[in-house]
Design a protein around this motif. Structure first.
Motif, PDB file in Angstrom:
ATOM      1  N   ASN A   1      81.323  -2.360  37.300  1.00 30.66           N
ATOM      2  CA  ASN A   1      81.689  -1.042  37.814  1.00 30.66           C
ATOM      3  C   ASN A   1      82.735  -1.292  38.901  1.00 30.66           C
ATOM      4  O   ASN A   1      82.427  -1.841  39.952  1.00 30.66           O
TER       5      ASN A   1
ATOM      6  N   THR B   1      83.627   0.171  34.055  1.00 36.92           N
ATOM      7  CA  THR B   1      83.398   1.599  34.263  1.00 36.92           C
ATOM      8  C   THR B   1      83.974   2.016  35.613  1.00 36.92           C
ATOM      9  O   THR B   1      84.258   1.198  36.467  1.00 36.92           O
ATOM     10  N   GLU B   2      84.122   3.340  35.783  1.00 42.14           N
ATOM     11  CA  GLU B   2      84.769   3.918  36.966  1.00 42.14           C
ATOM     12  C   GLU B   2      86.138   3.267  37.202  1.00 42.14           C
ATOM     13  O   GLU B   2      86.422   2.750  38.277  1.00 42.14           O
TER      14      GLU B   2
ATOM     15  N   VAL C   1      86.575   4.550  31.436  1.00 43.45           N
ATOM     16  CA  VAL C   1      85.974   3.322  30.909  1.00 43.45           C
ATOM     17  C   VAL C   1      87.040   2.486  30.209  1.00 43.45           C
ATOM     18  O   VAL C   1      88.058   3.011  29.742  1.00 43.45           O
TER      19      VAL C   1
ATOM     20  N   TYR D   1      80.125   5.509  30.654  1.00 46.50           N
ATOM     21  CA  TYR D   1      79.923   5.957  32.030  1.00 46.50           C
ATOM     22  C   TYR D   1      79.420   7.390  32.012  1.00 46.50           C
ATOM     23  O   TYR D   1      80.071   8.275  31.452  1.00 46.50           O
TER      24      TYR D   1
ATOM     25  N   ASP E   1      77.442   2.104  33.169  1.00 47.27           N
ATOM     26  CA  ASP E   1      76.763   2.722  34.305  1.00 47.27           C
ATOM     27  C   ASP E   1      76.217   4.057  33.820  1.00 47.27           C
ATOM     28  O   ASP E   1      76.965   5.014  33.635  1.00 47.27           O
TER      29      ASP E   1
ATOM     30  N   ASP F   1      72.734   0.411  36.027  1.00 44.12           N
ATOM     31  CA  ASP F   1      73.658  -0.245  35.100  1.00 44.12           C
ATOM     32  C   ASP F   1      72.819  -1.041  34.112  1.00 44.12           C
ATOM     33  O   ASP F   1      71.843  -1.697  34.507  1.00 44.12           O
TER      34      ASP F   1
END
Length: 376
Positions: free
Chosen positions: A49, A77-78, A109, A154, A185, A230
Motif C-alpha cells: 500500500n 494499492t492507493e 491499483v 482496493y 487493501d 491487507d
C-alpha cells in the motif's frame, strides 16, 4: 490504557478456530526473507500500500532492490495516480497494468508483472466503481498447468461492504480450473469479522468461493490499534510455500507477500535486455519546457477551490514536463544507486531498526523516537 501496554504482540496470532486457516504468516525483515525467496519453480507476489506511488517510487525501488531475487509480481494499492503520470512509475523488467480513479483523488491499483511471465489483462475482472473499489487483474499463461489469475484490489474505507462483497462474488465466481491470488487493501478487519454483520458476510462469501486468507497477523500497527486489513486470498493453499508480512516503513501499512509453487516449462519466454530510463534534462530540453509553460493557458488555475486549482496546475505542468523532458532509454548495466554511500546505508539501517522497535513496543515514546530520526 497504560503507556507500556501493547496493542498487539508480534508473536501472537488470531483465533484460528474462527477461520480454520491452518497457516501462519510471520513478520520478516528483508534479510530474513532473502534465502529461498524465489526461483524458477516458484511464483512470488508482494503487495504494497503506497499511499502515493509517485512520491514513494524511489523508496519502493530501493526496497525491492535489497532482495537477491526479484518478486515476480508487484501489486500496489492507493497509487493516487492519473493517466498522465504513468510514465513516471515504470519499473525496469516489468509490464505495468493499472486502474486509476477518474472522478476523485486517491485510491487506484497497479500490477507489475515480470517480463519473464506471459500474461494478459483480464478485462472482466478489471474495473472501477466510484466510492466502492478499484480492481486490476491479469492472467498468467502457463503452458504446462493451470493458468494463474492475479488480482489487486482496493476497497475505499467507509464504502458499502455489501456492494463490495457482491462485486467480488460476481467476478470470482466465473473462475474455473484456474489458480487465483487476490491481494490488496480490503479495509475489512480479519481479526474481528463477526463484530459487523457485513464483514462476516464478506468472509462467508470468501470461503464459499473456496478462498482462504493467507495473512493472519496485523498489517497496520499504530499506538492505538492493530488491524488485519491487507490480505492475500487464494484457492490453492496447498501450493503456498511461504507467506508473511514485511517490516518496512514505506507507508503506514506493512507489505505482505506469498511464495507459491509454480511450474512452467514454456520455451518461448522472451528474455529482455536490461533497460533503464532517465529524464532528458539538457539545456535545450529545459529551455523548451520554459517556452511551453509560458504558452499555456493558466485560467483554470485561478479558481476559488484550492483542490481544483492544484489539480489543474499539476496537470498543465506535468503535460509540459513530459512533452519537453522525455524519458530516454539507457541500455546496459549501470549503478542505480551511485549516491548510496556507507553513511546513508548506516542511517537507513538505524531508521529501520527504530521502526521495528516501534512495531514491537507500540509505545508513543518509541514512535516519537523513530519519527524524529526519520525526519531529521
Amino acid at each position: 490504557m497504560d503507556s507500556h501496554e501493547k496493542i498487539y504482540e508480534l508473536d501472537s496470532i488470531i483465533d484460528e478456530s474462527l477461520f480454520e486457516l491452518n497457516i501462519n504468516s510471520n513478520y520478516y525483515a528483508e534479510d530474513q526473507l532473502n534465502s529461498g525467496l524465489t526461483n524458477n519453480d516458484s511464483l512470488s507476489i508482494i503487495h504494497i500500500n503506497s499511499r502515493s506511488l509517485v512520491s514513494k517510487m524511489s523508496t519502493i525501488k530501493d526496497y525491492l532492490g535489497k532482495f537477491k531475487s526479484k518478486f515476480k509480481v508487484i501489486a500496489i494499492t492507493e497509487t493516487w495516480l492519473y493517466d498522465e503520470r504513468m510514465t513516471e512509475v515504470q519499473i525496469e523488467g516489468y509490464e505495468l497494468h493499472f486502474v486509476n480513479r477518474i472522478n476523485k483523488r486517491g485510491g487506484g491499483v497497479a500490477l507489475y508483472i515480470n517480463n519473464d511471465l506471459k500474461c494478459k489483462l483480464d478485462k472482466k475482472m478489471t474495473m472501477m466503481e466510484d466510492n466502492v473499489m478499484e480492481m486490476v487483474t491479469v492472467e498468467i499463461i502457463n503452458d504446462t498447468s493451470k493458468n494463474i489469475i492475479i488480482s489487486c484490489v482496493y476497497r475505499a474505507p467507509g464504502s458499502c461492504i455489501r456492494s463490495f462483497t457482491d462485486k467480488i462474488n460476481e467476478f470470482v465466481d466465473h473462475i474455473k480450473n484456474k489458480t487465483l491470488f487476490m491481494c490488496g487493501d480490503f479495509n475489512i478487519n480479519l481479526e474481528h469479522p463477526v463484530a459487523l454483520r457485513t464483514s462476516s458476510d464478506f468472509f462467508d462469501m470468501i470461503y464459499s468461493l473456496g478462498l482462504v486468507p493467507l495473512i493472519n497477523k496485523p498489517t497496520r500497527i499504530t499506538t492505538q490499534s492493530a488491524t488485519i486489513i491487507d490480505n492475500i486470498f487464494t484457492n490453492r493453499k496447498e501450493d503456498v510455500v511461504k507467506t508473511g508480512i514485511l517490516m518496512t516503513d514505506i507507508s503506514d501499512h506493512l507489505p505482505i507477500f506469498v511464495v507459491s509453487k509454480y511450474h512452467n516449462n514454456n520455451k518461448n519466454i522472451i528474455k529482455h535486455n536490461c533497460i533503464n530510463y532517465k529524464r532528458n534534462k539538457s539545456v535545450k530540453a529545459l529551455e523548451d519546457l520554459n517556452k511551453d509553460l509560458k504558452m499555456q493557458n493558466w485560467t483554470e488555475v485561478y479558481v476559488s477551490d484550492v483542490n481544483n486549482a492544484y489539480t489543474s496546475f499539476m496537470k498543465i505542468l506535468l503535460k509540459s514536463f513530459n512533452s519537453s523532458c522525455k524519458l530516454i532509454k539507457i541500455t546496459g548495466k549501470r549503478d542505480n544507486q551511485p549516491w548510496m554511500t556507507n553513511g546513508i546505508k548506516n542511517a537507513c539501517a538505524k531508521k529501520n531498526s527504530l521502526y521495528m522497535r516501534f512495531l514491537k513496543l507500540q509505545t508513543k515514546e518509541a514512535e516519537d523516537r523513530y519519527k524524529k530520526y526519520k525526519n531529521k
